[in-house]
Structure formats: C-alpha cells, structure tokens
Write an enzyme that holds these catalytic residues in place. Sequence first.
Site, PDB file in Angstrom:
ATOM      1  N   ASP A  64      12.412   2.862  16.774  1.00 35.54           N
ATOM      2  CA  ASP A  64      13.780   3.267  17.102  1.00 35.54           C
ATOM      3  C   ASP A  64      13.822   3.613  18.589  1.00 35.54           C
ATOM      4  O   ASP A  64      13.487   4.724  19.005  1.00 35.54           O
ATOM      5  CB  ASP A  64      14.181   4.471  16.246  1.00 35.54           C
ATOM      6  CG  ASP A  64      15.615   4.917  16.491  1.00 35.54           C
ATOM      7  OD1 ASP A  64      16.268   4.374  17.408  1.00 35.54           O
ATOM      8  OD2 ASP A  64      16.086   5.822  15.779  1.00 35.54           O
ATOM      9  N   PHE A  99      19.493  -4.843   5.281  1.00 35.88           N
ATOM     10  CA  PHE A  99      19.728  -4.212   6.576  1.00 35.88           C
ATOM     11  C   PHE A  99      20.443  -5.154   7.544  1.00 35.88           C
ATOM     12  O   PHE A  99      21.183  -4.698   8.421  1.00 35.88           O
ATOM     13  CB  PHE A  99      18.411  -3.765   7.214  1.00 35.88           C
ATOM     14  CG  PHE A  99      17.695  -2.649   6.491  1.00 35.88           C
ATOM     15  CD1 PHE A  99      18.083  -2.242   5.222  1.00 35.88           C
ATOM     16  CD2 PHE A  99      16.624  -1.997   7.081  1.00 35.88           C
ATOM     17  CE1 PHE A  99      17.412  -1.211   4.561  1.00 35.88           C
ATOM     18  CE2 PHE A  99      15.952  -0.974   6.439  1.00 35.88           C
ATOM     19  CZ  PHE A  99      16.346  -0.592   5.170  1.00 35.88           C
ATOM     20  N   ASP A 132       0.770  -1.235   0.000  1.00 31.13           N
ATOM     21  CA  ASP A 132       0.000   0.000   0.000  1.00 31.13           C
ATOM     22  C   ASP A 132       0.801   1.285   0.000  1.00 31.13           C
ATOM     23  O   ASP A 132       0.264   2.338  -0.345  1.00 31.13           O
ATOM     24  CB  ASP A 132      -0.974  -0.016   1.174  1.00 31.13           C
ATOM     25  CG  ASP A 132      -2.118  -1.004   0.949  1.00 31.13           C
ATOM     26  OD1 ASP A 132      -2.378  -1.335  -0.221  1.00 31.13           O
ATOM     27  OD2 ASP A 132      -2.723  -1.462   1.936  1.00 31.13           O
ATOM     28  N   TYR A 161     -10.217  -0.891   1.225  1.00 30.53           N
ATOM     29  CA  TYR A 161     -10.000  -1.116   2.659  1.00 30.53           C
ATOM     30  C   TYR A 161      -9.786   0.199   3.395  1.00 30.53           C
ATOM     31  O   TYR A 161      -9.165   1.126   2.875  1.00 30.53           O
ATOM     32  CB  TYR A 161      -8.785  -2.018   2.889  1.00 30.53           C
ATOM     33  CG  TYR A 161      -9.175  -3.408   3.335  1.00 30.53           C
ATOM     34  CD1 TYR A 161      -9.711  -3.628   4.601  1.00 30.53           C
ATOM     35  CD2 TYR A 161      -9.029  -4.501   2.489  1.00 30.53           C
ATOM     36  CE1 TYR A 161     -10.084  -4.900   5.010  1.00 30.53           C
ATOM     37  CE2 TYR A 161      -9.401  -5.777   2.884  1.00 30.53           C
ATOM     38  CZ  TYR A 161      -9.926  -5.966   4.152  1.00 30.53           C
ATOM     39  OH  TYR A 161     -10.313  -7.227   4.558  1.00 30.53           O
TER      40      TYR A 161
END
Length: 782
Positions: free
Chosen positions: A548, A683, A402, A490
């Site tokens: 974070d 990552f 999305d 949605y």
Amino acid sequence: MRREGCNCLVRAGSVQHSRVAHRAGNRSTLREHITGHMATRCCCLLVLLVTLGTCDGLHGRDLAHHGASMFADLTPREMHDVRDYLHGQPELGLTASQDKTLKKNSILLMELHLPRKHEALRALDRGQAKPTRQARVIVQFANQAEPNITEYIVSPLPVPTSYTRKTFKGDKPIKFESRPITMAEYSHINDILEKITAKAHNLLFESTGGFSFNNCTNRCLTFTDIAPRGLESGERRTWIMLQKFVEGYFIHPVGFEVLVNHKDLDPERWTVEKVWYNSQYFDTVEELVERYEKGTLKKVKLPDHDDEDLYSTYIPRGHSNMRTDIHGPKLVEPQGPRYHIDGNFVEYAGWSFAFRVRSSAGLQIFDLRFNGERIAYEVSLQEAIAFYSGDTPAAMQTKYIDAGWAMGTVDYELAPGIDCPEIATFRDLHHYYDTDKPVLFKNALCVFEMTTGMPLRRHFNSNFQGGYNFYGGLENHVLVVRTTSTVYNYDYIWDFLFYQNGVMESRVSATGYIHATFFTPNGLQYGSKVYNYVLGNLHTHLIHYKVDLDIAGRENSFESMNLKYVNFTNPWSHKYSIVQSKLVKTQHQKERSAAFRFDKKFPRYVHFYNPNEKNKWGHQRGYRIQYNSHANSVLPRGWREENGISWSRYQLAVTRHKDSESTSSSIYTQNDPWEPVVSFEDFIRNNENITNQDLVAWVTVGFLHVPHSEDIPNTATPGNSVGFFLRPFNFFDEDPSLASRSTVIVRPDTEGKPKVQRWTPEVIGHCVTDKPFFYNGTYPGV
C-alpha cells in the site's frame, strides 16, 4: 485544527479513565470523575502552552512513534482478557479448545484487528487519538444443529465490553468444512490410522523392514496429511501418506496412502474411501490385505534401515576441505547498534516503521517512512502457496495454501549465529491459535544491521598514467527484520531489508525438506529420484504481498515503461541512420489495465508517482517496484482450485485502496479453494479508476523447484530466494545516502601520497582490525 487534535486526546483520556474505574468496580462520586477529567484537560492545556501548540506541529518521527502501537500484535494480557470475556458470554457457549470432542464451540484464532486506514492516519499524521484497539476472533460453533464458523470483532482492549460479527466482502458465508484442522481433529485422525494400520500391520511391517504405526519403539511410522481436503466445496476428504518416523521423516515415504472421509463430527462415522499401495488402488484396506496375503499384487520391500546412516539427517558426512579448528567470519558492531527499537517501532538511517507478525499470515510492516516522509502505509505478506505434481494420489492432490495452516504462528525460535547474527536484537512473539492460552514463541523475530560485503557505490578515477585522481566509496550497510515460518516440511525465511539510499527490499528464502512421495517409474515425469524409493516432486512456490504505497501523499498514479526501437536519419551524416531505444510510457487509468497476467509480457519498469508533487528537476516524485522472481502461474485460469488463488494470475495488480479489501487470501482457502470467501478477482472486477487515487500494489513472486539429489537432506537457500525492491525513482533530488558519514574519499596530495578524507573514526576497533584505513591507488609497471 490544532485544538481539534488536542480535544481528541482529552476525550480519549477521559474515556480510558472511566473504563479503568469501571473495571475496578469503582462507583465513586461524580466529583472524582470530573476531577480526573479536568486533570486530563489541564495536563493537555499545559502541554499545549509549553510546546506552543505541538499537537499540529509534532515532528514526523514523533507522530510515527505515537502511532506505532496501533499495529502492535495483541499482548498476552489482551489475549487473556478477550478469551475470558467471550467465555463469559453464555449465549456463545464456549468451551476449551483442547477438549478432544469435535462437537464443541471454541475459539480457533485470535489476533489484532487493524484499524481503518483513515482512522490510523489521523493519529499518524495529525497526532490525534489512536483508534480503539480491537481483536479479531474466529469461533468454531460445532455444538449445534447447523455448525458454522463465525468471526467477531471484540473491543475495546484491554477491557472488552462488546463483540460484533465480522463479515467478508459481499457477506460471503464461511463454510464449516473450510476450517483448518485442529489438534483435536488430528487426534482422531491418529485414532483411525491406528485402526487402519492394525489391519495392515503385517504388510507394513514386512514392507518397511520392521516399522509399524502401533506398539512401536524406535521403528515407528508417522503420517503426512494432504490438502485441499476433497475435490469440491463442502467436502472433507484427506489423502494421508505414511512415512518412517525418523529424523527428516518427510523424505521417508513407504508407499502406503489412504483416503479418509472425516467430514462428520462423530469420528466413529469416518470412513476409508480408497487405499494406494505401490502404484495400485484398492477400495478398502481389507481388499489390499487379502491380495497381499495371497501374493496377487506387487509388494514393496524397502532397504534395511540403519540408524547410523540416515540420509535425511544433518549429521556431517563426506570429505570436507574446510578447516574445522577455527571459526568463520562473524558480524560485529564495534561501537554497538546504530538502530533503535521501542516496542514494535524501529528507526534506522532515516527509516522508521512499525512491525507485527500476523498469526494467520506472517510478517507485516506499517507506516514505512524515510526521512520522515511516508513511502508506504503497509507492506505485508499475504499468502504463500506450493502446488505439486506427481504420480501418487497424495502428490497429485498436494496444493498447499499456507495461510490455511496459520502460517504466521509457526515462527519458531531463531538460532543466534545461524538464523540471525549473534549481535541481532531478538524479540519474542505470542500467538493464540488452537489453544486455550497464549503461546510464547521465544526469540522468533530478529533485527540486525549487517554489511553486505559489497559497496553501496564506489569509483576509481584513473589518471591513465599509473595513478589516480581520486577514489571514493561507501560501504553498504542494511537493516534486516527477519522471521521464519516452518510450515510442516518447508522453512520460509522472511526478510525486509532497508538500505541507506531509500531502497527497501522484501525477500523470502526457501529451505527445509522437500515434499517427497514414493518413487514410481512414471513419477520421473514429475520430478527426480533422490533416493532408492523416493521421488522429489516438482512444485511451484508463489508468494503474495500487499504494498500500500503512499508516495508523497495518498493521491498516486501508476504508469508502466517499456522501450521501443526508433530509426531516424543521422543528423550529422545523412547517408546513415541511427537506431536506438526510446522510452515509452503508458498511463494506466483503470484497474484492469494495471493487472498484468503471467502469460503476458511484463513491463520493464512499473512506476508509482504523485502527479501533484515534483522534485527539484521537474519530475513527478515516485517509487518503482523491481522484481527478483521467475514465477509463473500454477493452474489454468478458472480451473477448480485456481479460483481460490486468483491473485496468482497476476505478476502485479494495482487497485484502489479499500478497507474491505484488506487481504488477498484467508485462513479458509486451503480447505475450500473452490468457493473462497476472499476472491482477489473481485478486487479488480469493478475496474475502478486509479488515477490520482490511494493505490495498492499486489505483488506476486516465486519460483519453480524441480527437486534434485542436492536437495538431500535439505533444500539450500542459495538460488532459492525471491522478492522485490521498492526503489526511489525521482523521489529525491539526489541519492539520499550522500548523508552517510561512512563515505571515504582518497586523493593524492601534492607529493603523490594518499590523503584520506573520512567522517567516521579511523580505527574501527580491535574486534575488526586495529589498523587504520590505508589506500595506495597506484598501478606501476613491474
């Protein structure tokens, strides 16, 4: 140190002075410039003397308030200034986005470019000057021999003077075919559908009971386009299914789907590659029409249409046992709100934070503090996906990612009393996406305090003689920050909730219409029949968050906790054994060790802590993440489209913070998941050390949805909410909600009568009740 902070603020003031002067075309004397500079310095020195050096001694609240604007979304003025600046650069050759031609250079998206974390922390922790505000701008260069998508960082704001190319990690190129669909391209899709449906007019008219795509009035057809657009990188081929254009058209498929190749920038060269009609495939529209007219195929004949009995509407039907002459309960604030909002800065019950709604992704929280201590630097929505299964080509191909639909820009107006309580504070949002000017989304975000109807804590202490020693309780109030994303069919409701005891909750609730396709008998392997000719297709929702954490500082470590049974001789009765659970902690020192796959058992506790900070009882101060989710993976590892959502392999992954790893997905992944410009797997590939480091938790939550008849007309929110909690774990010396003055304690006096001890007004107010608090506490026999 104190002097350094003030000098930074002086320099920022003098630079801003000269920029403003330049913008106004002021070429005044050097003496005027020096006078302004000296005035700024004198002002800072005066403040310094009066406050006895508060540049280094600012309270945490003041620093948080000072820095919140760093995270504020672009203002309409900034958007206009950036647009005008870029349109004024002849080498870019920009034209209006709304021009119907596809061969143009135009701005696709504009949003805030966040400062680097270490720069932001100088302002948040030391009161230094805030980093220059910048904009991230996506430009489509289609009016050239080699079309491309380029991102730029435009600065400084609000008076931009430069733009530089922004790159992704590894300098991965953005393929032109990965760009989102614009309104201009949709207009051409509509044009080719007019041509297609003109050829199949009789077929569609007869199959649907009088509906058509062209020259229709109240019996029109519309369409839904499916993504990703192809089967490999570089393609732009879209399956499109037709539906009746009625209220709730998402669940009105008509059994006609067509595959259109629209890669070429000249719409006249677009082609139809395949047609699907009632479980049968055809190479061309002409072939389908010819066989239909000859009667050599299975025809569709939908039930007659009745405007007064549309099953997809919200119009009440059926017998109701609820009284309709009175309203239900409402939320009130007897003496007004207890939270404070200043711009994008919010304070409530010890909490403070800044918020924004990122156009390409959605709701984000920054500099989250409790009682002045930072808990997290960022808690933000990254991506939402819904991967479907089915028997029709549209259903097979549907893998919605999305952010590729600019999920943050579809946060439409919230209805008071339904989407948010009437007492909520509403905020407008502005976005610049596929437009030539900022677009206002009225009342698109709300903030409110509510009671949960459940005590935060309570205890009844019985004397076991028909009475009690005391009763104590604290009502549970929370602050809610809410927005929504209506991504086509949605509706996602995004909530961040803040509790009095230092707990934060992130929650998403799914509602709206199901994504439905035409019913086939084989389709029952992939969902449920929800109407005569409609299949509700099974799908899995996954939501990805970035958390974070900065627990008592940036140097954090991570451990997981599990239980194992231990069996030992009973120390007071040696012929027996004791079997009980023992806590087993695992320190995770590398990123790979802290990446928990969905196909592996997840730890009972996941705990982030500061190894250098302890509470009063000698425990390392920490927070844990607690899941409210029943997610699972959506595709086998490495399977084509799965490469674009490699974050979905992990319930949790922990990495070292890097500014180059700011997001786990991108706006381009939807249309090129095969070779994504952002690969989350990168990552953790280098497997760095995560002990005593600045850590980021990447959290995946979600649920499986097998549609059922009760999803008509809409999916309801109960049971369709998932998320996670950030819960203190030895961070405090005791429950911080003890500071709440909403506690009530009842004890019997010497005569056995209840004596109520409270710290808030006894009578709440006539909007709730005009009766004082009363408690008996006895339980006599009768």
